[in-house]
Write an enzyme that holds these catalytic residues in place. Sequence first.
Site: not given
Length: 572
Positions: A286, A510
């Site tokens: 990411d 997450d």
Amino acid sequence: MSRTRTSILAALALVAGTAGTATAVVPADAGLSAIPCTVDYKVQNQWDTGFTAAVTVTNNGAAKSSWSLKWSYAGNQKITNYWNAKISQSGTAVTANNESYNGTLANGGSASFGFQGTYSGTNAVPGTFTLDGVTCNVDDGSGGGDNGGGTTDPSGRVDNPYAGAKVYVNPEWSAKAAAEPGGSRVSNQPTGVWLDRIAAINGVNGGMGLRDHLDKALTQKGSNEEVVQLVIYDLPGRDCAALASNGELGPTEIDKYKTQFIDPIAAILADPKYASLRIVTTIEIDSLPNLVTNTGSRPTATPNCDTMLANGNYIKGVGYALAKLGAIPNVYNYLDAGHHGWIGWDDNFGASANLFKQAATSEGATVNDVAGFITNTANYSALKEDHFTINDSVNGTSVRQSKWVDWNRYVDELSFAQAFRNQLVSVGFNSNIGMLIDTSRNGWGGTARPTAAGPKTSVDAYVDGGRYDRRIHVGNWCNQAGAGLGERPQASPAAGIDAYVWMKPPGESDGSSSAIANDEGKGFDRMCDPTYTGNARNGNSMSGALPNAPLSGHWFSAQFQQLMQNAYPPLP
């Protein structure tokens, strides 16, 4: 998959013998001792759909008490019966292990075995053989002349590190999974080991460090090839568009990243003790896609991402990691490539490939330091949508105009990964790079899984009624309600794909559903709050997150149970 192969010796001679017979031969030569091992592969008999073959392997190195010979077929050959060796096959990759009575191979010693197989079309002799991970029929550079052989990467890397190999099962994750009701069904699956802060190198709170994992991998390996999957994840200003996965290093701490994070990891991976392992590193999840999509005048831009674009430390950090780790012969670097719901749009697709090329040629790195790319890491994009395609239309309206697809050119992860691989090659990456797809949480099974296309009353009804991915919006990424385990890890599952992997260990959160004080550098992101009504990056939709989640990376039992319940393919 991996680096551009360089032909360093002549190809194996394919000699026509009697009708239906082919042989891979290595000519006798005074320099034979420079070849670590030789393989004589003979197709003895061949008919319309089948053949028999005899193989003799000769060891020119140190004596062995056991051996494992591997090769891959270029065609659709399938081995159906065998003798004098234990043979297994996965796709095109074949492994022949010794029997109990012929495991000893002295220096200069040989072992022979045979098998029967089927084929259609051509039945080409394999071009490359490895004995215990060492390429045979190729001069090792210690002397002698050209003794036959195939083409190989000069570093000794194989084309696909997952082919014919076991993959490391992290005992810490495995124990957590096995402790869950029903968890033993998946607790033996391989998952990624996340190095997400400097302290993780030596182990956090009494947990395993990098050397501990590599040592354990050696014990799991036995006489087989073993892949160890690492996530390298501690860039300065990490994950500039989110908060749950922010890291410990500030935006300007690039030198600390290099000297205290990457350099110590490289020093451990380069230890000759671990040279027999195939170490897959997935580089900075990411990071680079944020510089394309969340900067400048875009509505999704953030000040933090603008800062990281301006100071260049994402580019420098990724380049340095690729160069430093890529110098280690048994390391295979895979660079993160987001997912289809992030960079599948026209504005992002080509720009992302160009940015990745920039990073891969910075700080001393070259494209030869990139074995491939990984998509969908820690995300939920469905692997393959069966009930609609990007080319469909409803009453004259393209699927691309549906609210879900929203003009993206890709509707699932497999089609995106294969197309993006081609784009990466077109901008200068090596033509044999391979893709990994993280399938740890993209199964979307259970009772909500559609069995047919949606009604053609409107394009939205058609897409929403038929899509497997049940998220509210493709931009939702945190602890998604309704998700399930996806395809089990496997090598060479589709064209251009090196493996399906579980890089994100299922059951690890997450991000937290509410703010939790911590010393891990992790913030609170509203996208992990089930009451959050969204932002520009998810179309101002509800977050779709599960409640009561712990900090990112911490065990989330409720999520793990949901993933098993909704697994597709279903669990036994």
